[in-house]
Motif scaffolding. Sequence first.
Motif, PDB file in Angstrom:
ATOM      1  N   GLU A  31       0.826  -1.210   0.000  1.00  0.00           N
ATOM      2  CA  GLU A  31       0.000   0.000   0.000  1.00  0.00           C
ATOM      3  C   GLU A  31       0.861   1.262   0.000  1.00  0.00           C
ATOM      4  O   GLU A  31       0.591   2.210  -0.741  1.00  0.00           O
ATOM      5  CB  GLU A  31      -0.931  -0.007   1.201  1.00  0.00           C
ATOM      6  N   VAL A  32       1.891   1.283   0.833  1.00  0.00           N
ATOM      7  CA  VAL A  32       2.745   2.470   0.949  1.00  0.00           C
ATOM      8  C   VAL A  32       3.484   2.733  -0.358  1.00  0.00           C
ATOM      9  O   VAL A  32       3.502   3.864  -0.860  1.00  0.00           O
ATOM     10  CB  VAL A  32       3.739   2.316   2.122  1.00  0.00           C
ATOM     11  N   PHE A  33       4.092   1.714  -0.930  1.00  0.00           N
ATOM     12  CA  PHE A  33       4.874   1.917  -2.146  1.00  0.00           C
ATOM     13  C   PHE A  33       3.975   2.126  -3.365  1.00  0.00           C
ATOM     14  O   PHE A  33       4.334   2.862  -4.283  1.00  0.00           O
ATOM     15  CB  PHE A  33       5.862   0.778  -2.352  1.00  0.00           C
ATOM     16  N   GLY A  34       2.797   1.526  -3.366  1.00  0.00           N
ATOM     17  CA  GLY A  34       1.830   1.810  -4.425  1.00  0.00           C
ATOM     18  C   GLY A  34       1.363   3.256  -4.361  1.00  0.00           C
ATOM     19  O   GLY A  34       1.240   3.937  -5.389  1.00  0.00           O
ATOM     20  N   ALA A  35       1.126   3.746  -3.154  1.00  0.00           N
ATOM     21  CA  ALA A  35       0.721   5.145  -2.983  1.00  0.00           C
ATOM     22  C   ALA A  35       1.855   6.088  -3.371  1.00  0.00           C
ATOM     23  O   ALA A  35       1.610   7.159  -3.941  1.00  0.00           O
ATOM     24  CB  ALA A  35       0.293   5.393  -1.542  1.00  0.00           C
ATOM     25  N   ALA A  38       1.904   6.068  -7.278  1.00  0.00           N
ATOM     26  CA  ALA A  38       0.738   6.766  -7.818  1.00  0.00           C
ATOM     27  C   ALA A  38       0.755   8.245  -7.443  1.00  0.00           C
ATOM     28  O   ALA A  38       0.382   9.102  -8.253  1.00  0.00           O
ATOM     29  CB  ALA A  38      -0.540   6.108  -7.311  1.00  0.00           C
ATOM     30  N   GLY A  39       1.185   8.548  -6.222  1.00  0.00           N
ATOM     31  CA  GLY A  39       1.255   9.943  -5.789  1.00  0.00           C
ATOM     32  C   GLY A  39       2.270  10.738  -6.587  1.00  0.00           C
ATOM     33  O   GLY A  39       2.023  11.890  -6.958  1.00  0.00           O
ATOM     34  N   ALA A  44       3.153  14.795 -10.610  1.00  0.00           N
ATOM     35  CA  ALA A  44       3.832  15.198 -11.842  1.00  0.00           C
ATOM     36  C   ALA A  44       2.833  15.720 -12.870  1.00  0.00           C
ATOM     37  O   ALA A  44       3.082  16.730 -13.535  1.00  0.00           O
ATOM     38  CB  ALA A  44       4.622  14.027 -12.411  1.00  0.00           C
ATOM     39  N   ILE A  45       1.705  15.052 -12.988  1.00  0.00           N
ATOM     40  CA  ILE A  45       0.674  15.518 -13.926  1.00  0.00           C
ATOM     41  C   ILE A  45       0.074  16.833 -13.443  1.00  0.00           C
ATOM     42  O   ILE A  45      -0.133  17.767 -14.221  1.00  0.00           O
ATOM     43  CB  ILE A  45      -0.408  14.439 -14.111  1.00  0.00           C
ATOM     44  N   PHE A  62       9.151   7.325  -2.486  1.00  0.00           N
ATOM     45  CA  PHE A  62       9.576   5.960  -2.190  1.00  0.00           C
ATOM     46  C   PHE A  62      10.479   5.938  -0.947  1.00  0.00           C
ATOM     47  O   PHE A  62      10.327   5.083  -0.075  1.00  0.00           O
ATOM     48  CB  PHE A  62      10.311   5.372  -3.395  1.00  0.00           C
ATOM     49  N   VAL A  63      11.405   6.886  -0.859  1.00  0.00           N
ATOM     50  CA  VAL A  63      12.298   6.964   0.303  1.00  0.00           C
ATOM     51  C   VAL A  63      11.491   7.258   1.572  1.00  0.00           C
ATOM     52  O   VAL A  63      11.756   6.678   2.635  1.00  0.00           O
ATOM     53  CB  VAL A  63      13.406   8.019   0.072  1.00  0.00           C
TER      54      VAL A  63
END
Length: 86
Positions: A31-35, A38-39, A44-45, A62-63
């Motif tokens: 969940e954390v790394f997926g967020a 995606a975040g 960026a967009i 990620f860090v």
Amino acid sequence: MNAQKLEANARQIAWPSVITVISAAILIGAEVFGAAFAGGWALAILFGLSDTAAHVVQIILFVIGVAIMVGFVRGAQRVEPFTRRA
């Protein structure tokens, strides 16, 4: 006498606790790394960043996710100790 002291301090791995913490870390890590991924993409967009800047934002998030996971595992280890006295 030294052998008695070693036996008194002997520790055994509490496998049920280790498996519980690792299982929770896998679930929460996904969940954390997926967020984080995606975040970073969404930010960026939102700000009109280039692909390279988007990857930099994802790396930063990620860090932060790694720091969150380290904190989670350390906290979980206090609640579910990985070792116990034999």
